[in-house]
Scaffold this active site. Structure first.
Site, PDB file in Angstrom:
ATOM      1  N   HIS A 198       1.539  -5.289  -8.791  1.00 41.27           N
ATOM      2  CA  HIS A 198       0.785  -5.563  -7.564  1.00 41.27           C
ATOM      3  C   HIS A 198       1.724  -5.718  -6.355  1.00 41.27           C
ATOM      4  O   HIS A 198       2.034  -6.845  -5.959  1.00 41.27           O
ATOM      5  CB  HIS A 198       0.005  -6.873  -7.708  1.00 41.27           C
ATOM      6  CG  HIS A 198      -1.097  -6.846  -8.704  1.00 41.27           C
ATOM      7  ND1 HIS A 198      -2.403  -6.586  -8.371  1.00 41.27           N
ATOM      8  CD2 HIS A 198      -1.093  -7.061 -10.039  1.00 41.27           C
ATOM      9  CE1 HIS A 198      -3.158  -6.650  -9.454  1.00 41.27           C
ATOM     10  NE2 HIS A 198      -2.382  -6.934 -10.474  1.00 41.27           N
ATOM     11  N   GLU A 217       0.974  -5.440  -3.367  1.00 42.84           N
ATOM     12  CA  GLU A 217       0.205  -6.065  -2.290  1.00 42.84           C
ATOM     13  C   GLU A 217       0.303  -7.588  -2.296  1.00 42.84           C
ATOM     14  O   GLU A 217      -0.056  -8.240  -1.314  1.00 42.84           O
ATOM     15  CB  GLU A 217      -1.269  -5.617  -2.361  1.00 42.84           C
ATOM     16  CG  GLU A 217      -2.073  -6.188  -3.510  1.00 42.84           C
ATOM     17  CD  GLU A 217      -1.914  -5.475  -4.840  1.00 42.84           C
ATOM     18  OE1 GLU A 217      -2.676  -5.799  -5.775  1.00 42.84           O
ATOM     19  OE2 GLU A 217      -1.022  -4.606  -4.971  1.00 42.84           O
ATOM     20  N   CYS A 226      -2.237  -1.548 -10.731  1.00 42.89           N
ATOM     21  CA  CYS A 226      -2.737  -2.275 -11.894  1.00 42.89           C
ATOM     22  C   CYS A 226      -4.046  -1.662 -12.400  1.00 42.89           C
ATOM     23  O   CYS A 226      -4.018  -0.627 -13.045  1.00 42.89           O
ATOM     24  CB  CYS A 226      -2.864  -3.767 -11.591  1.00 42.89           C
ATOM     25  SG  CYS A 226      -3.018  -4.781 -13.079  1.00 42.89           S
TER      26      CYS A 226
END
Length: 200
Positions: free
Chosen positions: A177, A179, A78
Site C-alpha cells: 500500500h 498510499e 493489494c
C-alpha cells in the site's frame, strides 16, 4: 490528465490524495459514465471479494475489462493486484477479476490481519533506494506470464524473494500500500506511465 480511483471500497481517499500530490486531477469512480471520462484508473487496496461484487452491482466490471483490453493504464495496490490478476489462488469461487495481468496471485499470502507487516522492497525503475512497503493481508505473485515484468520482491524475512510488484504494458500492480506511506514514488511512476500512454 484525469485519473480515476475505483471508489467502491478500500483506500480511496488515500489514493486520491497521493495522485493530487503527484500533480494530476484525481476523481472517484463509481459509475460507468464516470469511467468514460478518465484516462487511467487506480484500483485501491481493500477487500477484493467486496470490490469484485460491487463492481458487478455498479455495472463496472465489463466496462473496466473493456478499457483494460483497449489499453487504459491501471494501477492496483493489494486488493487491486488481486483484481488485475488472470488467476487467483485462495479466492472465492464466485470472485470476478478484471483479467488484466497474466499472473497467478495468492490471496492473503502473508497471513491474516495480525500478520501484517512493513518491509523494504527494491523496485526496478523507481529511483531513490528501497521502498518502505506496508503489507496488510497482502497477496503475493506465484507466477507470471512471459509479457509480465517483475519490478519488486521482498528483500528480507521469511517471505524473501516473493514477487510483490509487477508491470505488464500499461498495467501496474503492487501487493503493498504505497498510499499509506507518504512516499509518492510509486504513484509518480504510474503517472509517468499514463503520460506515456496518452502521448503515444
Amino acid at each position: 490528465m484525469n485519473i480515476g480511483v475505483l471508489a467502491l471500497q478500500g483506500d480511496v481517499r488515500e489514493h486520491l490524495a497521493a495522485l493530487a500530490e503527484s500533480d494530476v486531477l484525481a476523481r472517484p469512480i463509481r459509475r460507468p459514465e464516470e469511467l468514460a471520462d478518465v484516462e487511467a484508473l487506480v484500483v485501491p487496496g481493500g477487500e477484493s471479494t467486496t470490490i469484485s461484487k460491487l463492481a458487478v452491482s455498479f455495472g463496472l466490471l465489463d466496462p473496466i475489462r473493456k478499457r483494460i483490453a483497449d489499453g487504459m493504464p491501471v494501477y492496483g495496490s493489494c486488493a487491486g493486484m488481486i483484481l488485475l490478476a488472470t488467476k487467483v489462488l485462495d479466492g472465492r469461487p464466485d470472485q470476478e477479476s478484471f483479467d488484466g495481468i497474466d499472473m497467478t496471485v495468492r490471496r492473503n499470502a502473508f497471513g491474516r490481519q495480525v500478520d501484517s507487516f512493513e518491509g523494504d522492497v527494491a523496485i526496478d525503475g523507481i529511483e531513490g533506494g528501497d521502498f518502505h512497503a506496508v503489507f496488510i493481508r497482502a497477496p503475493w505473485v506465484e507466477e507470471v506470464g512471459g509479457d509480465v515484468r517483475v519490478l519488486g520482491r521482498v528483500t528480507d524475512g521469511p517471505a524473501a524473494g516473493r514477487i510483490v510488484a509487477v508491470r505488464q504494458g500499461n498495467l501496474l500492480a503492487t501487493a503493498f500500500h504505497p498510499e499509506l506511506t507518504g512516499d509518492l514514488r510509486v504513484h509518480r511512476y504510474f503517472v509517468e506511465m499514463v503520460r506515456q500512454a496518452v502521448d503515444a
